[in-house]
Motif scaffolding. Structure first.
Motif, PDB file in Angstrom:
ATOM      1  N   TRP A  12      34.003 -74.625  45.945  1.00 24.12           N
ATOM      2  CA  TRP A  12      34.700 -73.333  46.010  1.00 24.12           C
ATOM      3  C   TRP A  12      33.685 -72.200  45.829  1.00 24.12           C
ATOM      4  CZ3 TRP A  12      39.740 -73.218  42.601  1.00 24.12           C
ATOM      5  CH2 TRP A  12      40.622 -74.218  43.035  1.00 24.12           C
ATOM      6  N   PRO A  13      33.882 -71.091  46.553  1.00 24.84           N
ATOM      7  CA  PRO A  13      33.073 -69.911  46.269  1.00 24.84           C
ATOM      8  C   PRO A  13      33.319 -69.443  44.824  1.00 24.84           C
ATOM      9  CG  PRO A  13      34.275 -69.648  48.332  1.00 24.84           C
ATOM     10  CD  PRO A  13      34.833 -70.871  47.663  1.00 24.84           C
ATOM     11  N   ASP A  14      32.280 -68.912  44.189  1.00 24.99           N
ATOM     12  CA  ASP A  14      32.432 -68.432  42.813  1.00 24.99           C
ATOM     13  C   ASP A  14      33.536 -67.393  42.698  1.00 24.99           C
ATOM     14  OD1 ASP A  14      30.486 -70.065  41.798  1.00 24.99           O
ATOM     15  OD2 ASP A  14      28.910 -68.530  41.752  1.00 24.99           O
ATOM     16  N   ALA A  15      33.645 -66.540  43.724  1.00 28.15           N
ATOM     17  CA  ALA A  15      34.655 -65.481  43.674  1.00 28.15           C
ATOM     18  C   ALA A  15      36.058 -66.070  43.622  1.00 28.15           C
ATOM     19  CB  ALA A  15      34.504 -64.550  44.876  1.00 28.15           C
ATOM     20  N   LEU A  16      36.324 -67.128  44.427  1.00 30.25           N
ATOM     21  CA  LEU A  16      37.646 -67.758  44.411  1.00 30.25           C
ATOM     22  C   LEU A  16      37.886 -68.465  43.084  1.00 30.25           C
ATOM     23  CD1 LEU A  16      40.256 -68.531  45.814  1.00 30.25           C
ATOM     24  CD2 LEU A  16      39.076 -70.525  46.796  1.00 30.25           C
ATOM     25  N   PHE A  17      36.862 -69.186  42.587  1.00 25.39           N
ATOM     26  CA  PHE A  17      36.992 -69.875  41.305  1.00 25.39           C
ATOM     27  C   PHE A  17      37.353 -68.866  40.200  1.00 25.39           C
ATOM     28  CE2 PHE A  17      35.669 -71.691  37.340  1.00 25.39           C
ATOM     29  CZ  PHE A  17      35.891 -73.048  37.458  1.00 25.39           C
ATOM     30  N   ARG A 107      30.768 -74.224  34.625  1.00 27.38           N
ATOM     31  CA  ARG A 107      30.961 -73.140  35.589  1.00 27.38           C
ATOM     32  C   ARG A 107      31.700 -71.956  34.951  1.00 27.38           C
ATOM     33  NH1 ARG A 107      33.222 -73.957  41.787  1.00 27.38           N
ATOM     34  NH2 ARG A 107      32.230 -72.063  42.640  1.00 27.38           N
ATOM     35  N   ILE A 108      32.647 -72.291  34.096  1.00 27.16           N
ATOM     36  CA  ILE A 108      33.379 -71.222  33.413  1.00 27.16           C
ATOM     37  C   ILE A 108      32.427 -70.395  32.550  1.00 27.16           C
ATOM     38  CG2 ILE A 108      35.127 -70.748  31.639  1.00 27.16           C
ATOM     39  CD1 ILE A 108      36.647 -73.218  32.727  1.00 27.16           C
ATOM     40  N   ASN A 109      31.542 -71.076  31.796  1.00 30.71           N
ATOM     41  CA  ASN A 109      30.592 -70.342  30.936  1.00 30.71           C
ATOM     42  C   ASN A 109      29.594 -69.534  31.755  1.00 30.71           C
ATOM     43  OD1 ASN A 109      31.669 -71.197  28.507  1.00 30.71           O
ATOM     44  ND2 ASN A 109      30.412 -73.048  28.439  1.00 30.71           N
ATOM     45  N   LYS A 110      29.277 -70.055  32.947  1.00 34.48           N
ATOM     46  CA  LYS A 110      28.349 -69.331  33.816  1.00 34.48           C
ATOM     47  C   LYS A 110      28.990 -68.050  34.356  1.00 34.48           C
ATOM     48  CE  LYS A 110      26.626 -69.654  38.479  1.00 34.48           C
ATOM     49  NZ  LYS A 110      26.590 -70.481  39.693  1.00 34.48           N
ATOM     50  N   LEU A 111      30.260 -68.175  34.821  1.00 34.11           N
ATOM     51  CA  LEU A 111      30.936 -67.008  35.398  1.00 34.11           C
ATOM     52  C   LEU A 111      31.532 -66.084  34.341  1.00 34.11           C
ATOM     53  CD1 LEU A 111      32.754 -68.787  38.372  1.00 34.11           C
ATOM     54  CD2 LEU A 111      30.669 -67.402  38.452  1.00 34.11           C
ATOM     55  N   PHE A 112      31.868 -66.665  33.202  1.00 34.68           N
ATOM     56  CA  PHE A 112      32.463 -65.877  32.109  1.00 34.68           C
ATOM     57  C   PHE A 112      31.724 -66.193  30.806  1.00 34.68           C
ATOM     58  CE2 PHE A 112      35.762 -66.851  35.222  1.00 34.68           C
ATOM     59  CZ  PHE A 112      36.183 -65.571  35.574  1.00 34.68           C
ATOM     60  N   PRO A 113      30.495 -65.709  30.687  1.00 35.96           N
ATOM     61  CA  PRO A 113      29.718 -66.017  29.472  1.00 35.96           C
ATOM     62  C   PRO A 113      30.509 -65.611  28.229  1.00 35.96           C
ATOM     63  CG  PRO A 113      28.380 -64.826  31.080  1.00 35.96           C
ATOM     64  CD  PRO A 113      29.787 -64.779  31.576  1.00 35.96           C
ATOM     65  N   PRO A 114      30.534 -66.487  27.247  1.00 35.59           N
ATOM     66  CA  PRO A 114      31.267 -66.144  26.016  1.00 35.59           C
ATOM     67  C   PRO A 114      30.635 -64.930  25.335  1.00 35.59           C
ATOM     68  CG  PRO A 114      29.954 -68.140  25.699  1.00 35.59           C
ATOM     69  CD  PRO A 114      29.905 -67.826  27.157  1.00 35.59           C
ATOM     70  N   GLU A 115      31.465 -64.041  24.906  1.00 33.10           N
ATOM     71  CA  GLU A 115      30.965 -62.838  24.223  1.00 33.10           C
ATOM     72  C   GLU A 115      30.383 -63.215  22.872  1.00 33.10           C
ATOM     73  OE1 GLU A 115      33.916 -59.889  23.878  1.00 33.10           O
ATOM     74  OE2 GLU A 115      34.238 -59.672  26.038  1.00 33.10           O
TER      75      GLU A 115
END
Length: 459
Positions: A12-17, A107-115
């Motif tokens: 999946w493209p990162d944008a769609l994910f 992938r989640i941590n890459k696209l949404f790094p934990p604050e």
């Protein structure tokens, strides 16, 4: 119509994910990401349809209440709302693919790094290492009084310390260099704790010597003691500082308390807690006005041990100066005893000049003194003669001869000392008068013809 297709989620493209992850977790889908997702999926494919669906869930300027009505958002039943959101996605991909997407932690941590956990910010003025080492240090009087600092001059009564304080105040109030050193030009507040008319007369003497007899309009006298140990008094000083600035148009650069004893409010100078309260009040005034605070203080009974009172005062100072008279001369000796953040200025003597002010109602001339800001070498006074008045060079020469002979163990009699003075070219017709003066002052002891220093006798 359901377009469920088994799909490799990693492709999946990162944008769609990102859109799917945000939507499932009840977070707003971003328009930019949804449009990128559409552009990066194959047209007419199930993933393109999913991207288009995510684009339709973007909240624009319209009322987002439709999401609540559709059951996609709910505070009362958030789990059911989550299932409804998942159902939207499951129209386009199967349950296994969705589960794989939601469990892809990397992938989640890459696209949404934990604050990072928020760190509470301190109000303390922190800096790192040597940063600021080359910052310019400002002075009220360069090399003598640092700007926005707590300073003191101290000495015994009659040492001309208040004359020096007036001199510094007048030079700052007029922006005139002092002893060749640059000064900041600004208003001055001078708290006259003691001295009565003495301070105005000293100001007048300075005006006559340095200002062509013109008044110093930016020097304001407070004609009563002020007690920094009291909050109400500190507030009055701050009000006065604002009033002075409003009246003369210049910021307060120097505030003088003359003297500490008269401005201590009945507290105990030797008590560290009372002195701490005085220091805190001065620091508050300094902090709020940005001015240098100069405290005129008395030396202790043992002048060699410094200023009177608790050592907490000296510890809090940025600069401290000792002032004493130069023998019996009309001159003061200024010695720096502490300079926290720069080099100590050299020890020098400064002469004082008499100014004739006016004649009183009885026709008597009223005078005062002003400091001449030309530094010169100190005419050192023999330690044994320090503090004695009405001494001539002949007294000093006689004493030096006695001290020299007794230090070497040589005979020291009246006849021998008299011969020594004659050898120096001194007329000795008043020799016995000089001897009597030094004996009366407790400098020498006379036993018949033998002369001894009192220190030697006491040993």
């Amino acid at each position: 119509m359901t377009l469920v297709v088994k799909e490799n989620v990693s492709q999946w493209p990162d944008a769609l994910f990102s859109c799917v992850y945000l939507w499932i977790n009840g977070r707003p889908v971003k328009k930019e990401q949804a449009e990128i997702a559409i552009s990066r999926t194959q047209p007419d494919s199930h993933l393109s349809s999913l991207a288009i669906k995510m684009r339709s869930m973007v909240i624009g300027n319209e009322d987002p209440g439709w999401l609540v009505e559709a059951g996609y958002w709910s505070d009362k039943d958030p789990e059911k709302a989550r299932e409804n959101r998942k159902a939207v996605v499951l129209e386009f991909i199967d349950q296994e693919a969705l589960q794989e997407a939601l469990s892809d932690g990397d992938r989640i941590n890459k696209l949404f790094p934990p604050e990072k956990p928020a760190v509470k910010r301190s109000r303390l003025p922190l800096s790192i290492g040597s940063s600021g080492f080359d910052a310019r240090q400002d002075f009220a009087i360069k090399g003598y009084l640092p700007a926005n600092s707590l300073c003191s001059i101290y000495g015994p009564s009659g040492s001309y310390k208040s004359f020096l304080a007036v001199s510094w105040a007048c030079h700052i109030a007029t922006g005139r260099a002092w002893a060749g050193r640059r000064v900041v030009s600004g208003a001055v507040m001078y708290v006259v704790g003691e001295g009565g008319v003495g301070v105005p007369r000293r100001v007048k003497a300075w005006e006559m010597a340095y200002n062509n007899d013109r008044p110093v309009n930016t020097l304001y006298l407070v004609n009563r003691p002020v007690f920094p140990v009291r909050d109400s008094e500190v507030k009055e000083v701050l009000i006065a500082a604002k009033q002075i600035q409003a009246e003369c148009g210049q910021k307060i650069e120097l505030i003088v308390f003359d003297t500490l004893a008269r401005c201590f409010g009945g507290s105990d100078e030797n008590d560290a807690r009372d002195m701490g309260a005085f220091i805190e009040g001065c620091d508050h005034i300094k902090r709020e006005t940005g001015a240098t605070v100069l405290v005129v203080h008395h030396s202790g009974k043992d002048e060699a041990k410094g200023a009177r009172g608790s050592s907490a005062f000296r510890a809090a100072l940025d600069a401290e100066f000792n002032v004493k008279r130069e023998g019996d001369a009309r001159a003061l000796v200024l010695s720096c005893t502490k300079m926290k953040d720069s080099e100590e200025p050299e020890r020098h003597a400064y002469d004082l000049r008499t100014a004739e002010l006016f004649h009183d109602e009885d026709g008597e001339l009223v005078t005062s003194l002003t400091v001449i800001d030309r530094p010169r070498e100190v005419h050192e006074v023999e330690p044994a003669l320090e503090g004695l008045t009405k001494l001539t060079d002949n007294h000093v020469s006689l004493w030096q001869s006695v001290r020299s002979r007794t230090a070497k163990g040589d005979p020291c009699t009246k006849a021998i000392i008299k011969d020594d003075l004659r050898a120096m070219g001194i007329d000795t017709k008043n020799f016995h008068r000089w001897l009597a003066k030094l004996e009366k002052e407790g400098v020498i002891s006379i036993d018949g013809e033998r002369i001894s220093p009192v220190s030697e006798v006491s040993q």
